[in-house]
Design a protein around this motif. Structure first.
Motif, PDB file in Angstrom:
ATOM      1  N   GLU A  79       0.856  -1.184   0.000  1.00  0.00           N
ATOM      2  CA  GLU A  79       0.000   0.000   0.000  1.00  0.00           C
ATOM      3  C   GLU A  79       0.889   1.230   0.000  1.00  0.00           C
ATOM      4  OE1 GLU A  79      -2.904   0.073   3.070  1.00  0.00           O
ATOM      5  OE2 GLU A  79      -3.529  -2.018   2.803  1.00  0.00           O
ATOM      6  N   GLY A  80       0.451   2.270  -0.722  1.00  0.00           N
ATOM      7  CA  GLY A  80       1.242   3.481  -0.763  1.00  0.00           C
ATOM      8  C   GLY A  80       0.723   4.448  -1.817  1.00  0.00           C
ATOM      9  N   ARG A  81       1.615   5.248  -2.338  1.00  0.00           N
ATOM     10  CA  ARG A  81       1.260   6.257  -3.339  1.00  0.00           C
ATOM     11  C   ARG A  81       2.296   6.220  -4.468  1.00  0.00           C
ATOM     12  NH1 ARG A  81       4.785  10.481  -2.651  1.00  0.00           N
ATOM     13  NH2 ARG A  81       5.903  10.485  -0.651  1.00  0.00           N
ATOM     14  N   LEU A  82       1.844   6.659  -5.660  1.00  0.00           N
ATOM     15  CA  LEU A  82       2.764   6.727  -6.795  1.00  0.00           C
ATOM     16  C   LEU A  82       3.511   8.052  -6.789  1.00  0.00           C
ATOM     17  CD1 LEU A  82       0.772   5.176  -9.788  1.00  0.00           C
ATOM     18  CD2 LEU A  82       2.548   4.126  -8.370  1.00  0.00           C
ATOM     19  N   GLU A  83       4.755   7.992  -7.149  1.00  0.00           N
ATOM     20  CA  GLU A  83       5.590   9.197  -7.199  1.00  0.00           C
ATOM     21  C   GLU A  83       6.473   9.114  -8.450  1.00  0.00           C
ATOM     22  OE1 GLU A  83       8.057  11.026  -3.729  1.00  0.00           O
ATOM     23  OE2 GLU A  83       9.442   9.762  -4.877  1.00  0.00           O
ATOM     24  N   VAL A  84       6.646  10.262  -9.099  1.00  0.00           N
ATOM     25  CA  VAL A  84       7.546  10.334 -10.249  1.00  0.00           C
ATOM     26  C   VAL A  84       8.889  10.852  -9.771  1.00  0.00           C
ATOM     27  CG1 VAL A  84       8.019  11.424 -12.478  1.00  0.00           C
ATOM     28  CG2 VAL A  84       5.693  10.684 -11.913  1.00  0.00           C
ATOM     29  N   TYR A  85       9.920  10.056 -10.050  1.00  0.00           N
ATOM     30  CA  TYR A  85      11.279  10.461  -9.688  1.00  0.00           C
ATOM     31  C   TYR A  85      11.876  11.173 -10.902  1.00  0.00           C
ATOM     32  CZ  TYR A  85      16.095  10.150  -8.006  1.00  0.00           C
ATOM     33  OH  TYR A  85      17.368  10.446  -7.599  1.00  0.00           O
ATOM     34  N   MET A  86      11.885  12.498 -10.848  1.00  0.00           N
ATOM     35  CA  MET A  86      12.222  13.290 -12.031  1.00  0.00           C
ATOM     36  C   MET A  86      13.651  13.078 -12.531  1.00  0.00           C
ATOM     37  SD  MET A  86      10.184  16.862 -11.316  1.00  0.00           S
ATOM     38  CE  MET A  86      10.867  17.567 -12.823  1.00  0.00           C
ATOM     39  N   PRO A  87      14.683  12.962 -11.684  1.00  0.00           N
ATOM     40  CA  PRO A  87      16.037  12.800 -12.227  1.00  0.00           C
ATOM     41  C   PRO A  87      16.184  11.571 -13.116  1.00  0.00           C
ATOM     42  CG  PRO A  87      16.146  13.449  -9.940  1.00  0.00           C
ATOM     43  CD  PRO A  87      14.700  13.159 -10.210  1.00  0.00           C
ATOM     44  N   ALA A  88      15.397  10.512 -12.827  1.00  0.00           N
ATOM     45  CA  ALA A  88      15.499   9.296 -13.639  1.00  0.00           C
ATOM     46  C   ALA A  88      14.385   9.201 -14.659  1.00  0.00           C
ATOM     47  CB  ALA A  88      15.490   8.069 -12.735  1.00  0.00           C
ATOM     48  N   GLY A  89      13.411  10.067 -14.537  1.00  0.00           N
ATOM     49  CA  GLY A  89      12.292  10.039 -15.462  1.00  0.00           C
ATOM     50  C   GLY A  89      11.472   8.771 -15.350  1.00  0.00           C
ATOM     51  N   ARG A  90      11.268   8.273 -14.134  1.00  0.00           N
ATOM     52  CA  ARG A  90      10.485   7.063 -13.955  1.00  0.00           C
ATOM     53  C   ARG A  90       9.589   7.215 -12.734  1.00  0.00           C
ATOM     54  NH1 ARG A  90      12.807   3.803  -9.936  1.00  0.00           N
ATOM     55  NH2 ARG A  90      14.916   4.425  -9.302  1.00  0.00           N
ATOM     56  N   TYR A  91       8.547   6.427 -12.734  1.00  0.00           N
ATOM     57  CA  TYR A  91       7.661   6.472 -11.568  1.00  0.00           C
ATOM     58  C   TYR A  91       7.988   5.290 -10.664  1.00  0.00           C
ATOM     59  CZ  TYR A  91       4.601   2.653 -13.148  1.00  0.00           C
ATOM     60  OH  TYR A  91       4.100   1.423 -13.509  1.00  0.00           O
ATOM     61  N   GLN A  92       7.608   5.437  -9.354  1.00  0.00           N
ATOM     62  CA  GLN A  92       7.853   4.375  -8.375  1.00  0.00           C
ATOM     63  C   GLN A  92       6.769   4.404  -7.305  1.00  0.00           C
ATOM     64  OE1 GLN A  92      11.791   5.280  -6.941  1.00  0.00           O
ATOM     65  NE2 GLN A  92      11.156   7.157  -5.904  1.00  0.00           N
ATOM     66  N   LEU A  93       6.627   3.296  -6.637  1.00  0.00           N
ATOM     67  CA  LEU A  93       5.632   3.173  -5.572  1.00  0.00           C
ATOM     68  C   LEU A  93       6.314   3.436  -4.233  1.00  0.00           C
ATOM     69  CD1 LEU A  93       2.760   2.366  -4.617  1.00  0.00           C
ATOM     70  CD2 LEU A  93       3.572  -0.008  -4.521  1.00  0.00           C
ATOM     71  N   ILE A  94       5.842   4.465  -3.508  1.00  0.00           N
ATOM     72  CA  ILE A  94       6.345   4.758  -2.158  1.00  0.00           C
ATOM     73  C   ILE A  94       5.442   4.005  -1.173  1.00  0.00           C
ATOM     74  CG2 ILE A  94       6.920   6.528  -0.473  1.00  0.00           C
ATOM     75  CD1 ILE A  94       8.544   6.637  -3.089  1.00  0.00           C
ATOM     76  N   CYS A  95       5.980   2.958  -0.580  1.00  0.00           N
ATOM     77  CA  CYS A  95       5.163   2.044   0.228  1.00  0.00           C
ATOM     78  C   CYS A  95       4.982   2.565   1.661  1.00  0.00           C
ATOM     79  CB  CYS A  95       5.802   0.659   0.278  1.00  0.00           C
ATOM     80  SG  CYS A  95       5.996  -0.104  -1.341  1.00  0.00           S
ATOM     81  N   SER A  96       3.735   2.559   2.128  1.00  0.00           N
ATOM     82  CA  SER A  96       3.450   2.870   3.538  1.00  0.00           C
ATOM     83  C   SER A  96       3.294   1.593   4.362  1.00  0.00           C
ATOM     84  CB  SER A  96       2.178   3.716   3.647  1.00  0.00           C
ATOM     85  OG  SER A  96       1.071   3.034   3.065  1.00  0.00           O
ATOM     86  N   SER A  97       3.022   0.461   3.713  1.00  0.00           N
ATOM     87  CA  SER A  97       2.971  -0.839   4.396  1.00  0.00           C
ATOM     88  C   SER A  97       3.116  -1.936   3.370  1.00  0.00           C
ATOM     89  CB  SER A  97       1.657  -1.014   5.182  1.00  0.00           C
ATOM     90  OG  SER A  97       0.570  -1.178   4.298  1.00  0.00           O
ATOM     91  N   ILE A  98       3.675  -3.058   3.815  1.00  0.00           N
ATOM     92  CA  ILE A  98       3.784  -4.251   2.975  1.00  0.00           C
ATOM     93  C   ILE A  98       3.475  -5.458   3.849  1.00  0.00           C
ATOM     94  CG2 ILE A  98       5.287  -5.720   1.593  1.00  0.00           C
ATOM     95  CD1 ILE A  98       6.889  -3.339   0.786  1.00  0.00           C
ATOM     96  N   THR A  99       2.520  -6.251   3.431  1.00  0.00           N
ATOM     97  CA  THR A  99       2.170  -7.472   4.159  1.00  0.00           C
ATOM     98  C   THR A  99       2.242  -8.647   3.207  1.00  0.00           C
ATOM     99  OG1 THR A  99      -0.190  -7.129   3.706  1.00  0.00           O
ATOM    100  CG2 THR A  99       0.667  -6.288   5.798  1.00  0.00           C
ATOM    101  N   GLU A 100       2.590  -9.799   3.775  1.00  0.00           N
ATOM    102  CA  GLU A 100       2.633 -10.997   2.955  1.00  0.00           C
ATOM    103  C   GLU A 100       1.235 -11.310   2.467  1.00  0.00           C
ATOM    104  OE1 GLU A 100       4.761 -15.393   3.091  1.00  0.00           O
ATOM    105  OE2 GLU A 100       4.653 -14.132   4.895  1.00  0.00           O
TER     106      GLU A 100
END
Length: 403
Positions: A79-100
């Motif tokens: 669970e989290g939010r999407l963020e664009v990392y501008m220096p690399a020109g790619r998007y990534q998921l910033i996780c607020s929690s991870i469960t199996e």
């Protein structure tokens, strides 16, 4: 019409704003790959499935709260939010929690059972039973293999070797684990006499929520709640909390801590006993010395010595008693003789013969003393008593009145 060209930064900024506003919160299911754990404490990984992949980041403060040790090949829900990392020109998921994957359902079931049992009052402190301070025997419910049983045996033999340890081997993970633990709890409670332990310890090592699921089952919670023997729960690590922990009479962070809670420290008991004995001896000696001082004070007091003085006084008086008695009797005898002599003198004054010696005559008529002339008449025969004898006479004439 010629369209104005955008710079790379402008285009990326527009994409960033659009993407991040469109996906402020997402839940993504996938498999972990390329998981990296640098010294910074952040986690970098890729979530993938058979058709795509997305890079993900878990910042340090979030990684510290994770209940699951992430590794490649693990199926998870992030669970989290999407963020664009501008220096690399790619998007990534910033996780607020991870469960199996699958733990979400387990967490819901955990929360539901927690609410149910809390409403029944199974977690109330006032119903908890206190284990005895000096248990004769301890029932251990755990896996017969692994470090748990060895750690607990070491702690118990070191702290309180007098307690007997009885192991009921159970499965602590998997489908059969919960029935196995329930059976062990019921078996120990069915024992009688010396075979019945004074305290039970339910223990296993750490693991994921799925690994510990047997101890979040209602059947295990019910068996612990109904146990007539106090139960200490030591499931997982200190950060793991299970339903069994909350229903148990005592909760220990680890199996070793559970062993320490179950028995006293024999060395500490011996030290405490020696200190107590020393204090009691000092107290007794102080009381004896105080009593000795008090006795000495009493022996020197006037009240204590007065009986001795009285005895000495009575002894002296007893020694002088015969002499004082003789003097008293002699004085009493002299007084009695004086009184007797005085009485004799008084009686002699009353003797009529003394009166006759002074010239008086005693007149008797018919043996009775005549005290007046009126008692005599003409011809009466009388007897006249003189100092030196008596005469009989006859009255001639009447009584003559004086003058």
């Amino acid at each position: 019409m010629t369209q104005t060209a955008l710079s790379v930064s402008e285009l990326t900024r527009l994409i960033k704003g659009e993407l991040e506003s469109t996906f402020p919160a997402v839940r993504v299911r996938g498999e972990i790959s390329n998981c990296k754990k640098p010294s910074s404490g952040h986690l970098y990984l890729t979530l993938k499935d058979e058709g795509a992949q997305v890079p993900a980041v878990v910042w340090k403060h979030t990684a510290a709260r994770l209940q699951t040790d992430l590794r490649d090949g693990m199926s998870v829900v992030a669970e989290g939010r999407l963020e664009v990392y501008m220096p690399a020109g790619r998007y990534q998921l910033i996780c607020s929690s991870i469960t199996e994957e699958g733990q979400g359902a387990l967490q819901l079931a955990f929360a539901e059972l927690l609410r149910k049992l809390s409403g029944l009052g199974w977690f109330r402190e006032e119903i908890k039973k206190r284990p005895p301070r000096f248990p004769r025997s301890i029932g251990l419910i755990t896996s017969p293999t692994g470090a748990v049983i060895e750690d607990m045996q070491n702690v118990l033999s070191r702290r309180y070797p007098a307690a007997a340890l009885r192991l009921y081997p159970v499965k602590v993970q998997g489908r059969d684990a919960a029935p196995s633990v329930v059976k062990a709890l019921r078996w120990f409670n069915a024992q009688e006499g010396e075979a019945r332990p004074d305290v039970l310890i339910v223990a296993r090592g750490g693991g994921s929520m799925e690994d510990l699921q047997a101890f979040n089952e209602e059947s295990v919670a019910l068996a612990i709640y109904r146990s007539g023997i106090p139960v200490i729960s030591a499931v997982g690590h200190e950060t793991d909390i299970t339903i069994a922990d909350m229903v148990a009479d005592l909760r220990a962070g680890t199996p070793s801590i559970a062993a320490e809670l179950a028995v006293p420290d024999s060395l500490e008991l011996l030290r405490s006993l020696r200190e107590h004995t020393s204090r009691q001896s000092a107290l007794a000696m102080s009381k004896v010395q105080g009593a000795e001082r008090e006795i000495e004070s009493i022996r020197g007091s006037y009240a204590f010595n007065r009986p001795l003085n009285l005895i000495e006084q009575f002894s002296r008086e007893a020694d002088s008693f015969p002499e004082r008695m003789r003097l008293t009797l002699n004085a009493t005898l002299r007084d009695t003789l004086h009184h007797h002599e005085a009485a004799l003198r008084h009686l002699s004054l009353l003797d009529y013969r003394k009166t006759l010696e002074r010239g008086y005559v005693l007149v008797k008529k018919e043996g009775k003393v005549v005290t007046g002339g009126a008692a005599l008449g003409e011809g009466d025969r009388v007897e006249l008593s003189f100092r030196d004898g008596t005469l009989e006479a006859e009255i001639r004439g009447d009584l003559c009145s004086p003058g």
